[in-house]
Design an enzyme around this catalytic site. Structure first.
Site, short mmCIF file in Angstrom:
data_model
loop_
_atom_site.label_atom_id
_atom_site.label_comp_id
_atom_site.label_asym_id
_atom_site.label_seq_id
_atom_site.Cartn_x
_atom_site.Cartn_y
_atom_site.Cartn_z
N ASP A 1 3.05 10.07 23.15
CA ASP A 1 1.60 9.93 23.06
C ASP A 1 1.22 8.56 23.64
O ASP A 1 2.09 7.72 23.90
CB ASP A 1 1.19 10.03 21.59
CG ASP A 1 -0.31 9.96 21.40
OD1 ASP A 1 -1.02 10.48 22.26
OD2 ASP A 1 -0.74 9.39 20.39
N THR B 1 -2.02 6.46 22.63
CA THR B 1 -2.63 5.58 21.64
C THR B 1 -1.71 5.36 20.44
O THR B 1 -1.31 6.32 19.78
CB THR B 1 -3.98 6.15 21.16
OG1 THR B 1 -4.81 6.36 22.29
CG2 THR B 1 -4.66 5.19 20.20
N ASP C 1 2.15 9.24 16.61
CA ASP C 1 1.80 8.53 15.39
C ASP C 1 0.63 9.13 14.62
O ASP C 1 0.31 8.68 13.54
CB ASP C 1 1.48 7.07 15.70
CG ASP C 1 0.16 6.91 16.45
OD1 ASP C 1 -0.22 7.86 17.15
OD2 ASP C 1 -0.47 5.85 16.33
#
Length: 823
Positions: free
Chosen positions: A511, A513, A711
């Site tokens: 990912d 961000t 996350d």
């Protein structure tokens, strides 16, 4: 089967609160039925509870509230170590045992699981030791300050000391037996001049008795148990080999005439093997002693983690401070952390600032500056200033407790590579017994005189030298040390399978961000088209985002508070996965998100606004459209800095043969700007959560092993689908729960470390397996005498015992080398 519990609030085994089973409570009768969240029982009774394991075997536990079953503490929810034992070879998977004994399958000593609870500190008076209190204070007799009691010796230490004592006894009696047996080789034969051989035989017999029936009797008990249960193991071979030699020697000494001439010396006496019995048993005992010492070191990382947990804290109540037990801390308590103290629980600083050493959890040696509003974790060490914190996570919920639990669980999990060793070990002992019998008969048929003696001695050597334990220990020892090393470096591994798979990963999907970037976005500006006020738009989008958990939403709300903008209530709030958020404010439909959301809501966007957004995106910023009803009225530009470690980590992963793909919900322009900065050739933009999931499935269908790093909550499906899910420790609980590996610090450099660790552990396991296989493949034939026809070489059973004892120790010592691996 479930049985009714009347007026019972806690499980009679583990003491934990039970939950009502709604299905049984409603479907069967009007009574209520309950179950324990730890699944301690298949049924509840008022009698001493039986914990039924997966294999339907049971062991007794006393029925006490707040007691512990299978290691689950009612106080903290963590597995308790004192009084809980497991097999180092995990013969019955994760089964534990309530008493120190030997494994019913492999016969090895059960190891005590380190206590995963912070023990309650008790205090005593230095002058009146009979005074024992749970809290600090003064002695009621002499008034002196009470001092903490020294911790009692663990069962592991007691077991080791008992082995040391038995080793001393065995050595004391074995050395003279060995010297007497060598009487013929001593120049001048002084011993035989003192008294005849028969008298010395009787003395050897009496000297061997303490070795057999005291120091090493446990080996025969294990051998008997293994035969009765048909779980044949190393001690089966040791017990049969030394037992036959000992009984043979007694019969030969008492009734020499019953033996044929082939068993007799030139003088007509029968060969006795008291010295072989004593020496072999003593050497096996030495091996057990060395193993016990080495075993204690393999769990060293877990023990070091346990030392991080403080036992006391200073609570601040009504302006006064007092010392309390860590077990008495509740969420919301205010705690004073003094310079140099360990932080007792997870929480947030409310007053003061300091620097905190987090190296024991993150693996990073540089202290981190902390001020009001910053989070701190249990077990980390405060610097040279004092501060007050509010407790947010206590007991089993703290990061340190979760790390300890994860390390403990992973250390006892089984890697797929272990299946080969398990399969071989299953048939190993019966094959060795057959080989020993074949050895005896081949020597009797084809060997030189005394053929029976040669056959007998070599058969015993075959039984003694074979070591299935070296095979069984090869994988668990490496996993235990490797998992501990990972924890010390901020890499938390959920199970051994993840550790093995990580070494073979072909593709890493990450990912953006919070994974590649800092995950701490900040608002750069809020742009409003003509006729709109940027402050008014900020109030609207901040009010909307106060209900969202997304990092970008938090950044907008934080920016609004900095600008002293008040927030309003929003109706009909909805988070549209991968697109943005919508809601109603002041009877207007407010939409905030990407172009997909604008299209979905039928929003009209001007070319001028599109051009302004495009310019921002090319600078690597994340830009969200702001729409009121069906008209786009502005945008918010947010920048999330790329982590300094990301570029180097991605380069290292690519160089190690891992294909790295960035998948982000951000737009193509922003994604391209980030990819260009990282020298990433593959990226996918405008991703919805299901896009990541489908991409992983597509790669897996091509036979590739895929790791996923993320996350957020939106990453959890992809993390669960991937072969190895890697969660950033700074992310959400849902993501961490879905992952097999958690990186405490939360950057891609941790993935590089995890890859190195995985490779090191698998290489170590293969070394152990290679040694164990080669040792047995070469050792058994040599003991059988295959070298005798060509070289005249035979292997003494005593040398065989030495080799067998050190084979297991060498596997453990090799595993311990992982502690020095550079990550």
């Amino acid at each position: 089967m479930k049985q009714q519990i009347e007026s019972l609030l806690t499980d009679p085994v583990c003491g934990m609160q039970v939950k009502e089973d709604s299905q049984f409570s409603t479907d069967i009768d009007d009574q209520k039925y309950f179950f324990c969240s730890q699944h301690c029982l298949d049924s509840f009774t008022e009698e001493p509870a039986k914990h039924l394991h997966s294999d339907e075997s049971a062991h007794q536990h006393p029925t006490k509230n707040n007691d512990d079953c299978c290691g689950t503490s009612a106080k903290t929810g963590l597995t308790k170590g004192n009084g809980i034992y497991y097999c180092p070879m995990h013969c019955e998977d994760e089964k534990t045992y309530p008493e120190p004994d030997d494994c019913p399958v492999c016969g090895m000593d059960l190891l005590e699981q380190p206590s995963l609870n912070v023990a309650d500190t008790q205090y005593t008076c230095p002058m009146h030791p009979e005074i024992i209190k749970d809290e600090v204070g003064d002695c009621p007799i002499c008034g002196m300050d009470l001092v903490p009691m020294a911790p009692s010796e663990s069962n592991e230490q007691k077991a080791y000391q008992e082995l040391v004592h038995k080793m001393k006894v065995a050595t004391l009696f074995t050395v003279p037996v060995f010297l007497i047996a060598m009487a013929d080789l001593i120049p001048g034969k002084p011993l035989l001049n003192l008294m005849g051989q028969q008298a010395w035989n009787w003395l050897m017999f009496f000297l061997t008795l303490p070795v057999v029936f005291y120091a090493c009797w446990m080996f025969f008990e294990r051998a008997y148990k293994s035969i009765v249960t048909m779980n044949l193991n190393m001690f089966t071979l040791v017990g049969i080999g030394t037992g036959v030699a000992f009984v043979f020697s007694i019969v030969a000494m008492l009734f020499p005439d019953v033996f044929p001439d082939q068993f007799k010396t030139e003088e007509g006496t029968v060969f006795l093997y008291f010295e072989a019995t004593a020496v072999i048993l003593t050497l096996v005992l030495l091996g057990q002693l060395l193993e016990a010492r080495a075993h204690s070191q393999t769990s060293g990382a877990l023990k070091e983690l346990l030392k991080l947990a403080p036992s006391e804290a200073v609570i601040v109540e009504n302006g006064e401070e007092r010392v309390i037990s860590i077990h008495d801390i509740k969420e919301g308590d205010f705690l004073r952390v003094k310079p140099g103290d360990k932080i007792p629980v997870d929480g947030k600083i409310t007053d003061g600032k300091s620097n905190v050493d987090e190296s024991m959890i993150s693996g990073e040696p540089i202290p981190v500056d902390k001020s009001e509003g910053d989070k701190v974790s249990s077990g980390t060490i405060n610097g040279n200033k004092s501060f007050v914190m509010v407790a947010e996570r206590v007991g089993a919920d703290t990061l340190l407790s979760q790390i300890i639990q994860m390390v403990n669980d992973a250390s006892r999990s089984r890697a797929p590579i272990q299946k080969l060793a398990d399969t071989i070990s299953k048939y190993f002992v019966p094959i060795v017994i057959v080989v020993a019998l074949i050895t005896f008969f081949v020597w009797v048929k084809f060997g030189p005189e005394p053929a029976y003696v040669f056959g007998f001695v070599n058969a015993i050597a075959v039984l003694i030298i074979a070591c299935p334990c070296a095979l069984g220990l090869a994988t668990p020892m490496s996993v235990m040390v490797g998992v501990g090393k990972g924890a010390q470096s901020g890499i938390l591994i959920k199970n051994a399978e993840a550790l093995e798979t990580m070494d073979k990963v072909d593709v890493l999907i990450t990912d953006k961000t919070g994974t590649i970037t800092e995950g701490k976005p900040s608002v750069e500006k809020v742009y409003a088209i003509e006729g709109q006020q940027s402050e008014s738009l900020l109030q609207q989008i901040a009010s909307l985002n106060q209900y969202s958990e997304h990092p970008l939403a938090e950044a907008i709300v934080k920016y609004a508070k900095q600008e002293s903008v008040s927030l309003k209530d929003v109706d009909d709030f909805e988070a549209v996965a991968g697109k943005g958020v919508i809601g109603r404010l002041d009877k207007k439909q407010i939409s905030l998100g990407n172009k997909k959301l604008m299209n979905q809501m039928g929003v009209s966007v001007s070319a001028e606004l599109d051009n302004g957004i495009l310019a921002e995106q090319k600078l690597g910023k994340t830009v969200s459209y702001i729409a009121i009803d069906k008209q786009a009225v502005g945008y918010v530009s947010i920048y999330d800095a790329i982590k300094k470690s990301s570029k180097e980590a991605i380069s290292q992963l690519i160089n190690s043969g891992v294909k790295v793909i960035m998948m982000t919900g951000d737009n193509g322009n922003t994604a391209k700007a980030v990819a260009d900065e990282l020298n990433l050739t593959e990226y996918v933009a405008d991703c919805l959560p299901e896009d990541k999931l489908n991409k992983i499935k597509e790669l897996q269908s091509q036979g590739l092993l895929v790791a996923m790093a993320g996350d957020g909550i939106n990453d959890s499906p992809a993390l669960a689908q991937s072969n190895v899910g890697i969660a950033m420790g700074t992310g959400t609980d849902v993501a961490i729960e879905s992952a097999e590996i958690t990186l405490v610090k939360g950057d891609l450099q941790g993935i590089v470390k995890a890859k190195k660790l995985s490779h090191g552990v698998m290489r170590n396991i293969k070394q152990n397996l290679f040694f164990a296989f080669i040792y047995n493949i070469l050792g058994v034939p040599v003991a059988a005498g295959v070298l005798y026809p060509a070289f005249g070489l035979l292997l003494s059973p005593m040398i065989a015992a030495t080799a067998m004892s050190f084979s297991s120790v060498s596997v453990i010592v090799n595993s311990l080398r992982l502690r020095n691996i550079s990550l």
